[in-house]
Motif scaffolding. Sequence first.
Motif, PDB file in Angstrom:
ATOM      1  N   UNK A  39       0.830  -1.215   0.000  1.00 13.61           N
ATOM      2  CA  UNK A  39       0.000   0.000   0.000  1.00 13.61           C
ATOM      3  C   UNK A  39       0.865   1.266   0.000  1.00 13.61           C
ATOM      4  N   UNK A  40       2.023   1.212   0.658  1.00  9.18           N
ATOM      5  CA  UNK A  40       2.933   2.363   0.661  1.00  9.18           C
ATOM      6  C   UNK A  40       3.558   2.585  -0.715  1.00  9.18           C
ATOM      7  N   UNK A  41       3.764   1.501  -1.440  1.00  7.42           N
ATOM      8  CA  UNK A  41       4.454   1.571  -2.734  1.00  7.42           C
ATOM      9  C   UNK A  41       3.509   1.964  -3.865  1.00  7.42           C
ATOM     10  N   UNK A  42       2.279   1.486  -3.858  1.00  4.23           N
ATOM     11  CA  UNK A  42       1.389   1.678  -5.010  1.00  4.23           C
ATOM     12  C   UNK A  42       1.006   3.128  -5.258  1.00  4.23           C
ATOM     13  N   UNK A  43       1.290   4.023  -4.336  1.00  7.79           N
ATOM     14  CA  UNK A  43       0.988   5.430  -4.575  1.00  7.79           C
ATOM     15  C   UNK A  43       1.980   6.054  -5.556  1.00  7.79           C
ATOM     16  N   UNK A  44       3.117   5.411  -5.787  1.00  5.22           N
ATOM     17  CA  UNK A  44       4.129   5.912  -6.716  1.00  5.22           C
ATOM     18  C   UNK A  44       3.814   5.423  -8.126  1.00  5.22           C
ATOM     19  N   UNK A  45       4.257   6.153  -9.136  1.00  7.45           N
ATOM     20  CA  UNK A  45       3.951   5.759 -10.518  1.00  7.45           C
ATOM     21  C   UNK A  45       4.549   4.398 -10.884  1.00  7.45           C
ATOM     22  N   UNK A  53      -3.880  -5.231 -10.566  1.00 10.74           N
ATOM     23  CA  UNK A  53      -2.843  -6.109 -11.130  1.00 10.74           C
ATOM     24  C   UNK A  53      -1.490  -5.760 -10.530  1.00 10.74           C
ATOM     25  N   UNK A  54      -1.205  -4.476 -10.465  1.00 10.44           N
ATOM     26  CA  UNK A  54       0.057  -4.022  -9.883  1.00 10.44           C
ATOM     27  C   UNK A  54       0.143  -4.406  -8.410  1.00 10.44           C
ATOM     28  N   UNK A  55      -0.927  -4.208  -7.668  1.00 12.48           N
ATOM     29  CA  UNK A  55      -0.951  -4.552  -6.255  1.00 12.48           C
ATOM     30  C   UNK A  55      -0.615  -6.024  -6.064  1.00 12.48           C
ATOM     31  N   UNK A 114       9.886  -7.166 -11.220  1.00 13.66           N
ATOM     32  CA  UNK A 114       9.130  -6.169 -10.457  1.00 13.66           C
ATOM     33  C   UNK A 114       9.478  -4.753 -10.892  1.00 13.66           C
ATOM     34  N   UNK A 115      10.764  -4.496 -11.130  1.00 16.39           N
ATOM     35  CA  UNK A 115      11.198  -3.162 -11.511  1.00 16.39           C
ATOM     36  C   UNK A 115      10.688  -2.735 -12.872  1.00 16.39           C
ATOM     37  N   UNK A 116      10.685  -3.671 -13.810  1.00 18.49           N
ATOM     38  CA  UNK A 116      10.244  -3.357 -15.167  1.00 18.49           C
ATOM     39  C   UNK A 116       8.732  -3.207 -15.245  1.00 18.49           C
ATOM     40  N   UNK A 117       8.009  -3.954 -14.433  1.00 17.83           N
ATOM     41  CA  UNK A 117       6.552  -3.970 -14.565  1.00 17.83           C
ATOM     42  C   UNK A 117       5.794  -3.145 -13.542  1.00 17.83           C
TER      43      UNK A 117
END
Length: 157
Positions: A39-45, A53-55, A114-117
């Motif tokens: 949840x902390x990470x998904x706020x970033x682009x 899907x990203x989550x 993870x970094x690419x997607x």
Amino acid sequence: MSRKVETHEDVSIVLTKISLIVLFIASIALLCSGSWVVDLIVVHPSPFFEGSTRFWVLLISGYVLGLIALICLAHLYILVSRIGKNQVFISQNVHSLRILGWEVALVALISLFMGVTAYLPMLLITVACSLLTLIIRVIRNAFGKAVELQDEVDYTI
């Protein structure tokens, strides 16, 4: 009865084991808070995936990385324990270093995905793990050669 005097190496091995235990416990705590971290990470682009899907990519990949971290820490603890028992240049340590190298390489691949997607800063983990994989391989090769040399000397009459 003589008592063994502890050397700086003995103290270093004990401190390393304590550090590995602390990291193991911290990894478990981080695994228990996986969705909070995501949840902390998904706020970033994101470079590719968005939304749920990203989550889920981040959460599942994070749990896989956490599991690999626990396995890696356990393998490191076993390796350090053998070294602490003066079992240094033995084939089991060469095998352990080979396994550790593959584990870190797997982390590099997962973090690359993870970094690419989903989260670009994971590419920093990819670079660090790629370098660490090479360092482990060099150390493994040195241990392997040392075991070969020791076996040659042992079989010499």
